[in-house]
Design a protein around this motif. Structure first.
Motif, short mmCIF file in Angstrom:
data_model
loop_
_atom_site.label_atom_id
_atom_site.label_comp_id
_atom_site.label_asym_id
_atom_site.label_seq_id
_atom_site.Cartn_x
_atom_site.Cartn_y
_atom_site.Cartn_z
N ALA A 77 20.83 53.45 29.21
CA ALA A 77 20.57 54.69 27.74
C ALA A 77 19.79 54.19 26.71
O ALA A 77 20.85 52.87 26.21
N THR A 78 18.79 54.62 25.81
CA THR A 78 18.28 53.05 24.87
C THR A 78 19.89 53.78 23.56
O THR A 78 20.79 54.93 23.88
N GLU A 79 19.84 52.61 23.51
CA GLU A 79 21.06 52.44 21.85
C GLU A 79 20.96 53.71 20.54
O GLU A 79 19.22 53.43 20.88
N VAL A 80 21.07 54.81 19.86
CA VAL A 80 20.81 55.63 19.19
C VAL A 80 20.29 54.71 17.40
O VAL A 80 22.17 54.02 16.78
N ASN A 81 19.73 54.15 17.32
CA ASN A 81 19.20 53.44 15.84
C ASN A 81 19.49 53.79 14.85
O ASN A 81 18.18 54.62 15.08
N ILE A 82 20.04 53.94 13.17
CA ILE A 82 19.53 55.44 12.96
C ILE A 82 18.45 54.81 11.73
O ILE A 82 18.00 55.52 10.98
N THR A 83 17.98 53.07 11.87
CA THR A 83 17.58 53.04 11.35
C THR A 83 15.82 53.43 11.58
O THR A 83 14.73 53.58 10.81
N ASP A 84 15.72 54.55 13.02
CA ASP A 84 14.42 54.71 13.44
C ASP A 84 14.69 56.16 12.74
O ASP A 84 13.75 56.98 12.78
N LEU A 85 15.25 57.04 11.78
CA LEU A 85 15.40 58.32 11.49
C LEU A 85 14.45 58.46 10.30
O LEU A 85 13.92 59.32 10.24
N ALA A 86 13.83 57.47 9.52
CA ALA A 86 13.06 57.46 8.91
C ALA A 86 10.91 57.43 8.99
O ALA A 86 10.90 58.13 8.79
N HIS A 87 11.23 56.47 10.38
CA HIS A 87 9.95 56.67 11.38
C HIS A 87 9.86 58.33 11.75
O HIS A 87 8.43 58.89 12.24
N ILE A 88 10.67 58.52 12.50
CA ILE A 88 11.13 59.99 13.81
C ILE A 88 10.49 60.67 12.52
O ILE A 88 9.63 61.59 12.36
N SER A 89 11.02 60.83 11.24
CA SER A 89 10.81 61.90 10.55
C SER A 89 9.63 61.92 9.57
O SER A 89 9.02 62.53 9.52
N GLU A 90 9.04 60.73 9.46
CA GLU A 90 7.26 60.63 8.71
C GLU A 90 7.36 61.06 9.78
O GLU A 90 6.05 61.35 9.25
N VAL A 91 6.75 61.02 10.75
CA VAL A 91 5.72 61.77 12.06
C VAL A 91 6.78 63.37 12.00
O VAL A 91 5.22 63.82 11.81
N ARG A 92 7.09 64.26 12.39
CA ARG A 92 7.89 65.25 11.93
C ARG A 92 7.64 66.05 10.87
O ARG A 92 6.79 66.96 10.79
N ARG A 93 7.51 64.96 9.37
CA ARG A 93 7.03 65.91 8.64
C ARG A 93 5.40 66.17 8.40
O ARG A 93 5.10 67.27 7.27
N GLN A 94 4.91 65.13 8.93
CA GLN A 94 2.78 65.51 9.34
C GLN A 94 2.68 66.49 10.03
O GLN A 94 2.42 67.49 10.20
N LEU A 95 3.85 66.04 11.27
CA LEU A 95 3.76 67.43 12.55
C LEU A 95 4.23 69.21 13.20
O LEU A 95 3.74 69.88 13.23
#
Length: 221
Positions: A77-95
């Protein structure tokens, strides 16, 4: 014939699809912890299918960044990396606002019935309350129903993937987020806007929801 290769009845998900959904949700809800090894044989036994559908499911989940395979080491299982939050949110804010607007505009009568039932469940939750796991699953259902109502399979698939990743982060910090019930229940106005066909209001609420989620997680870190 191995069960994984058997044909599912017409109109029903294949064994590979069912295995994929089961394992995906175990990973999202951290029932398979981040970094944990993923044993194909044990998964096949617990799901009740052969290894073939499990293997096919894991290939899909690797593409979705929920598992990672290492040569000679196995699948984890992949690690949950909190630094990914900004990248995920960047996509979700648009879509997410786009999806909400499209759902408000395109939802069929059947879609609106599903969304209306979810709205009623949220209203019951506001007065009754549920356990954290049930709330998380209700949140996933709400998001997936809105994405499905866009009738854009590419938008739906993309947002399901990113919402899954966001939910894993949420599950990791859930003990530090006492307002989780409020976060889920606030979907009520969004669902109402979609059911009512108010695309501008739906888009506005979806954008606010994504931003609020990111702020809550960052506050909990």
């Amino acid at each position: 014939m191995e069960q994984g290769r058997a044909m599912a009845p017409a109109g029903e998900p294949t064994f590979a699809e069912r295995a994929y959904r089961d394992i995906r949700d175990r990973l999202i809800m951290l029932e398979i912890p981040p970094g944990a090894p993923v044993n194909e044989d044990l998964l096949a036994q617990s799901i009740g299918f052969g290894r073939t559908p499990v293997r096919e499911a894991l290939k899909r989940l690797q593409y979705e960044r929920l598992v990672v395979a290492y040569p000679r080491r196995g699948t984890f299982a992949t690690e949950v990396n909190i630094t990914d939050l900004a990248h995920i949110s960047e996509v979700r804010r648009q879509l997410e606002p786009t999806a909400a607007a499209c759902a408000a505009e395109r939802a069929t009568a059947a879609d609106r019935a599903v969304l209306g039932e979810l709205l009623r469940r949220l209203e019951r939750e506001a007065t009754v309350g549920q356990a954290g796991d049930a709330l998380m699953r209700l949140d996933l259902q709400v998001h997936r129903a809105i994405y499905a109502a866009t009738h854009n399979p590419y938008l739906e698939d993309t947002l399901v993937r990113y919402d899954n990743l966001a939910t894993r982060i949420w599950c990791l910090f859930v003990d530090r987020l006492p307002g989780m019930a409020g976060h889920v229940v606030e979907h009520g106005p969004l669902l109402r806007a979609v059911v009512d066909g108010d695309r501008d209001r739906a888009a506005e609420l979806a954008a606010g929801h994504v931003s609020g989620f990111e702020r809550a997680i960052r506050k909990a870190i």
